[in-house]
Motif scaffolding. Structure first.
Motif, PDB file in Angstrom:
ATOM      1  N   ARG A 167      -1.940   5.354  -4.350  1.00  0.00           N
ATOM      2  CA  ARG A 167      -2.866   6.431  -3.965  1.00  0.00           C
ATOM      3  C   ARG A 167      -3.958   5.894  -3.049  1.00  0.00           C
ATOM      4  NH1 ARG A 167      -1.194   6.970  -9.073  1.00  0.00           N
ATOM      5  NH2 ARG A 167      -2.857   5.588  -9.820  1.00  0.00           N
ATOM      6  N   CYS A 168      -3.527   5.086  -2.090  1.00  0.00           N
ATOM      7  CA  CYS A 168      -4.460   4.422  -1.174  1.00  0.00           C
ATOM      8  C   CYS A 168      -3.948   4.602   0.257  1.00  0.00           C
ATOM      9  CB  CYS A 168      -4.583   2.936  -1.533  1.00  0.00           C
ATOM     10  SG  CYS A 168      -5.834   2.039  -0.597  1.00  0.00           S
ATOM     11  N   SER A 187      -9.133   2.688   4.215  1.00  0.00           N
ATOM     12  CA  SER A 187      -8.683   3.855   3.475  1.00  0.00           C
ATOM     13  C   SER A 187      -9.905   4.678   3.120  1.00  0.00           C
ATOM     14  CB  SER A 187      -7.944   3.438   2.200  1.00  0.00           C
ATOM     15  OG  SER A 187      -7.551   4.566   1.455  1.00  0.00           O
ATOM     16  N   ARG A 188      -9.904   5.939   3.533  1.00  0.00           N
ATOM     17  CA  ARG A 188     -11.045   6.837   3.337  1.00  0.00           C
ATOM     18  C   ARG A 188     -12.329   6.215   3.892  1.00  0.00           C
ATOM     19  NH1 ARG A 188      -8.015   6.889  -1.480  1.00  0.00           N
ATOM     20  NH2 ARG A 188      -6.897   8.849  -1.804  1.00  0.00           N
ATOM     21  N   PHE A 222       0.835  -1.197   0.000  1.00  0.00           N
ATOM     22  CA  PHE A 222       0.000   0.000   0.000  1.00  0.00           C
ATOM     23  C   PHE A 222       0.874   1.251   0.000  1.00  0.00           C
ATOM     24  CE2 PHE A 222      -2.867  -3.222   1.456  1.00  0.00           C
ATOM     25  CZ  PHE A 222      -4.105  -2.851   0.937  1.00  0.00           C
ATOM     26  N   VAL A 239      -9.991  -1.958   2.629  1.00  0.00           N
ATOM     27  CA  VAL A 239      -9.279  -2.211   1.371  1.00  0.00           C
ATOM     28  C   VAL A 239      -8.461  -3.499   1.427  1.00  0.00           C
ATOM     29  CG1 VAL A 239      -9.193   0.200   0.637  1.00  0.00           C
ATOM     30  CG2 VAL A 239      -7.410  -0.694   2.161  1.00  0.00           C
ATOM     31  N   HIS A 267      -1.349  -1.292  -4.320  1.00  0.00           N
ATOM     32  CA  HIS A 267      -2.441  -0.328  -4.149  1.00  0.00           C
ATOM     33  C   HIS A 267      -1.809   1.063  -4.045  1.00  0.00           C
ATOM     34  CE1 HIS A 267      -5.395  -3.579  -3.120  1.00  0.00           C
ATOM     35  NE2 HIS A 267      -4.281  -4.166  -2.700  1.00  0.00           N
TER      36      HIS A 267
END
Length: 358
Positions: free
Chosen positions: A204-205, A217-218, A173, A222, A202
């Protein structure tokens, strides 16, 4: 409190190793100098991926401190620091002992940053400090499980390539693009190697939280699994945050080009624990700071003017590919191959050999 030293070196990072090497060669300044470090050897991070991939033995990747300190003519105290009072330049060690120095030099490194976690049903392992990491990694190898690596920089990529074929499933990640700050062509080369090794990448995670056995994530899960390796951005040691030293926005010791603290000029800092404007925090610059730090510490002890550290515009990057080769980057140019791995091996072995005491 023990009698004050003329100089206390705290930590055995790459810059301090360079200082000790030069002093062992006959450039040691006068005065009582002591090194404080919790471990009896300094590990060279550049060889860790090769160690995990089975190309090195542990003893080839570390530098025993006893012979190096003896050759440099300094005292060595194996102890962990729990507090620093910048105004008095005093340290508190585990067990309650206190040390004081007329001058201090900090090269303690910085551990990886861990995401927030709640009811975590996942085992977290930081890549630093190396002895604890290696002991736990050996235990993991006896019962392999799915693994995620947090960190899309050079360390994360090298670790993923070294470990990919030793675990039943591996995910990497990266909060930004992989190898952000390096040429795009190096990222593409790394992605090809990771894909060939079966690593799920992964990009931009950003992983902000761990909940149970899930990475979030956000706010969304994930990845699910039992083990997480932290090779992400560094975080300042807690006792440095509370020391009273001026720091940057992230809590790292803010220093001038002379490697002195901006708030306490009798305190020097280098390597990952320090923040110098315009200078990336990596091992390349830590190594290059060593000779200037050695000279400035000697000048400080004798009241002479100090010199400025001027980082080179370009830095050579050599990333181990997990199979004996390496990816190379220099001034926007990238390439790869077995010969790059042989060059990296020669450079790494030379570094360790140069810092081993006679």
């Amino acid at each position: 409190m023990s009698a004050a030293c003329d100089l206390l070196l705290v930590g055995a990072g790459h810059a301090h190793l360079g200082v000790l090497r030069l002093w062992a060669a006959g450039r040691r300044p006068r005065g009582r100098i002591e090194l404080v470090c919790p471990e009896d050897a300094a590990w060279y991070s550049g060889m860790l991926p090769g160690l995990l991939a089975g190309r090195y033995r542990s003893e080839e990747c570390c530098i025993p401190l006893t012979p190096l300190c003896r050759a440099a003519g300094i005292e060595w105290r194996q102890a962990a620091v729990t507090a620093l009072e910048a105004d008095s330049r005093s340290l508190r060690l585990e067990g309650g002992e206190r040390l004081q120095g007329r001058w201090l030099s900090l090269d303690t490194g910085a551990p990886p940053q861990a995401p927030a976690h709640e009811d975590a049903d996942m085992e977290l392992l930081a890549v630093k400090p190396f002895p604890a990491f290696l002991a736990r990694w050996q235990a993991w190898q006896r019962a392999p499980e799915r693994l995620a690596i947090l960190g899309g920089g050079a360390a994360g990529v090298e670790l993923a390539l070294a470990m990919a074929r030793q675990v039943p499933g591996l995910a990497l990640f990266s909060a930004a693009e992989l190898l952000a700050g390096h040429p795009p062509s190096l990222r593409l080369r790394a992605l090809q190697h990771l894909q060939a090794a079966g690593v799920q990448v992964h990009e931009r995670c950003p992983v902000e939280r761990i909940r149970g056995a899930a990475l979030l994530s956000r706010g969304q899960p994930v990845w699910h699994g039992p083990r997480l390796l932290l090779a992400s951005g560094a975080s300042p040691l807690p006792w440095l945050r509370s020391s009273g030293l001026a720091s940057d926005l992230h809590g790292f010791v803010a220093i001038a080009s002379t490697l002195q603290s901006l708030s306490h000029p009798q305190v020097f800092a280098s390597g990952d624990c320090a923040s110098l404007a315009g200078t990336p925090r990596n091992g390349v610059h830590a190594v290059r700071q060593g000779p200037l730090l050695a000279g400035n510490l000697a000048r400080a002890l004798t009241g002479q003017p100090l010199q400025d550290y001027r980082p080179q515009r370009h830095s050579l990057a050599l990333l181990a590919d997990g199979r004996g080769g390496a990816l190379l980057s220099w001034a926007g140019f990238t390439t790869e191959g077995r010969w790059c791995g042989l060059w990296k091996d020669w450079l790494d072995r030379r570094f360790v050999r140069r810092h081993q005491g006679p």
